[in-house]
Design a protein around this motif. Structure first.
Motif, PDB file in Angstrom:
ATOM      1  N   THR A 256      43.681  42.717  35.797  1.00 57.67           N
ATOM      2  CA  THR A 256      42.966  42.208  36.982  1.00 57.67           C
ATOM      3  C   THR A 256      42.687  43.322  37.986  1.00 57.67           C
ATOM      4  N   LYS A 276      29.586  36.700  38.133  1.00 58.86           N
ATOM      5  CA  LYS A 276      30.343  37.926  38.372  1.00 58.86           C
ATOM      6  C   LYS A 276      30.980  37.909  39.760  1.00 58.86           C
ATOM      7  N   LYS A 279      34.117  35.831  39.648  1.00 63.37           N
ATOM      8  CA  LYS A 279      35.189  36.568  38.953  1.00 63.37           C
ATOM      9  C   LYS A 279      35.769  37.644  39.860  1.00 63.37           C
ATOM     10  N   ASN A 283      39.662  37.731  41.273  1.00 65.69           N
ATOM     11  CA  ASN A 283      40.509  38.880  40.946  1.00 65.69           C
ATOM     12  C   ASN A 283      40.984  39.592  42.214  1.00 65.69           C
TER      13      ASN A 283
END
Length: 568
Positions: A256, A276, A279, A283
């Motif tokens: 991560t 994206k 994500k 993270n």
């Protein structure tokens, strides 16, 4: 700028450039082709001149007069400049060939080993041409062309000596009368050298070239700027994809953390792709929560304090081995690197001048604001001197916004000439501004206006440039030999084109009418263009006959309508 005066020993004879010719000469006259005999004669004259031990100013001008023999009032026209340049390039090639055959370096060829005298023939030739170009006797770009040929014919070892000569003459080459004629040739020469050099074996030489370009070109030179903000996507961070035995940290957190580098490498791709972005947001939340759950103590900060190390080494990139994850999490410098990258990423998303289409959405703005506050709190908590470090980063990012604005405004020149004080200002008594206008600059402007009531009506202040002077930058862009990229052309500057069309409409209506047929490049005066480009914008024989003649009526004054530049 005033024409430089010739040396006293030759005050009765002067060789001028082609631009100083009388207007009676036909610009379309065919170029005279010199024979091999003429070229050999010119080479012989300069070979004899190279053997003289005097300074170039004592014989350089006489050598040009003997070699070219100008017929019309000692005027060196364009064809004669070209003939001289071709002969000198041939002479330079012969000297380099002789140096190679003798086994000496090209910048040592001609030196006397017995007496220790330094009389390199190639250096002498370059000194002579540099003197002639500096004084305006020959075309200013000739010495730059010889330097480019010399680097092309030299090995890497000899190129270091050639570049040493260029560095020693940097002040002369950078003069305005030479810089304008040879800056693009010098840029091409340095770029070709950088392509030939090895990035690992010739690091010092590459650094010398880059430092020379940084000093030779002004700070506002557009060719050295990343105008479009293109990211270096080749800078890829590789890390382990599969877990290995014997690691003491959570491998999911390891992946991560290092996956954030994929988003930092190309922020534009992350912001335009909702998947994206989600994500990245998830993270980053995991990484920030881990940093908050494992704060660093003062002992960790002192252990990693680089200020206490005299020989501190700074790495370009951290190692990505999973076995080092535990040590890196305890490293204050490592955490700062990750968090500062986050602030740079957020600062790019909030960059000034972005349209609604390119900027983040409202939901993204809320997430950015929340994450940015968490990042700043973490930076304050990292010892040592967390608050001072955060203030420094914020100051740097604020200055970066000004840099972004400057590039998006077309990189206007910010070098200002010193203003001359008027006699009345020297003894004037200082007075406080009558009104508080909000900032220091406006208050000073108000004070200056009171001391200079006639400044706005001064004839020197209001001046309209001639169309020939105004279109010179665009004419240089249109010259194919200059090698200027299309995206840096002045025709892409809408403000520049709009002002030029207004000047053209007031001073030259016939030239302004070419805008309808050829666009903005057709408005440029033909005398500024080289012959090959000028031929593209010549009007067809039947076009001028179709245009009705304009008749001036008595008692009325015609005001041309201000043109409008079509929006891109």
């Amino acid at each position: 700028m005033a024409e430089p005066s010739p040396p006293p020993s030759n005050s009765g004879l002067r060789i001028l450039l082609a631009k100083d010719r009388a207007a009676t000469s036909s610009p379309s006259a065919p170029a005279a082709v010199s024979s091999h005999a003429d070229r050999d004669r010119i080479i012989g004259v300069f070979r004899t001149a190279l053997s003289r031990n005097e300074a170039p100013e004592a014989f350089a001008l006489q050598a040009v007069q003997e070699a070219i023999k100008p017929q019309k009032q000692t005027v060196l026209v364009l064809e004669e400049n070209q003939t001289l340049e071709n002969a000198l390039r041939r002479l330079l090639q012969e000297l380099v060939s002789s140096a190679v055959q003798s086994g000496k370096g090209i910048m040592q060829y001609g030196n006397s080993l017995d007496s220790g005298e330094t009389n390199c023939l190639i250096t002498r030739l370059l000194d002579i041409m540099l003197y002639l170009c500096e004084r305006g006797h020959v075309e200013g770009g000739m010495v730059f062309q010889l330097l480019e040929d010399l680097t092309d014919m030299s090995t890497i070892k000899d190129c270091k000596d050639v570049f040493g000569y260029i560095e020693s003459k940097q002040d002369i080459l950078g003069k305005q009368e030479l810089f304008g004629r040879g800056k693009l040739v010098m840029l091409r020469t340095c770029n070709q050298l950088l392509r030939r050099l090895s990035k690992s074996n010739d690091v010092v030489f590459c650094g010398r070239i880059i430092m020379f370009l940084a000093h030779f070109f002004p700070l506002s030179e557009r060719s050295a700027l990343n105008i479009k903000g293109v990211f270096n996507t080749s800078n890829e961070t590789k890390y382990e994809k599969d877990a290995t035995d014997g690691i003491s940290v959570d491998f999911n957190f390891y992946q991560t953390l290092w996956s954030l580098q994929e988003h930092f490498r190309n922020p534009a791709l992350t912001t335009t792709n909702p998947t994206k972005w989600q994500k990245f947001s998830s993270n980053l939340t995991v990484v920030l929560s881990t940093f908050e759950a494992q704060p660093l103590s003062d002992a960790d900060g002192k252990h990693n304090n680089l200020e206490q190390e005299e020989d501190a080494a700074f790495n370009i990139k951290y190692l990505t081995s999973s076995k080092l994850m535990g040590l890196e999490l305890k490293d204050a410098s490592f955490r700062r690197h990750i968090l500062v990258q986050c602030l740079i990423f957020f600062d790019y998303l909030k960059a000034p001048g972005k349209s609604d289409k390119d900027g983040p959405s409202e939901s993204m703005k809320e997430e950015i604001k929340s994450c940015e506050e968490r990042v700043k709190n973490l930076l304050e908590m990292i010892p040592p001197k967390g608050k001072e470090f955060l203030q420094s980063i914020e100051h740097i990012l604020e200055r970066e916004k000004n840099w972004v604005w400057w590039k998006r405004d077309g990189c206007p020149a910010f070098e200002k000439q010193p203003s001359e004080k008027k006699p009345g200002q020297a003894g004037a008594r200082k007075r406080k501004p009558r009104w508080r206008l909000g900032n220091k600059e406006l208050a000073q402007l108000w004070k200056w206006a009171e001391l200079n009531p006639d400044a706005l009506t001064d004839s020197d202040r209001v001046r309209m440039p001639s169309v020939t002077e105004y279109w010179k930058p665009l004419a240089e862009d249109m010259d194919t030999s200059a090698g200027i990229e299309e995206e840096y052309h002045h025709k892409n500057n809408r403000v520049y084109c709009w002002k030029g069309l207004r000047f053209q409409a007031r001073q030259d209506l016939e030239g302004f009418s070419r805008f309808c047929d050829y666009g903005i490049e057709g408005v440029v005066p033909p005398e500024l263009l080289p012959p090959d480009v000028r031929a593209k914008f010549n009007s067809k024989p039947g076009e001028k006959a179709k245009r009705p003649k304009r008749e001036d009526t008595k008692g009325t004054s015609a005001h041309p309508k201000e043109p409008q530049v079509p929006r891109a």
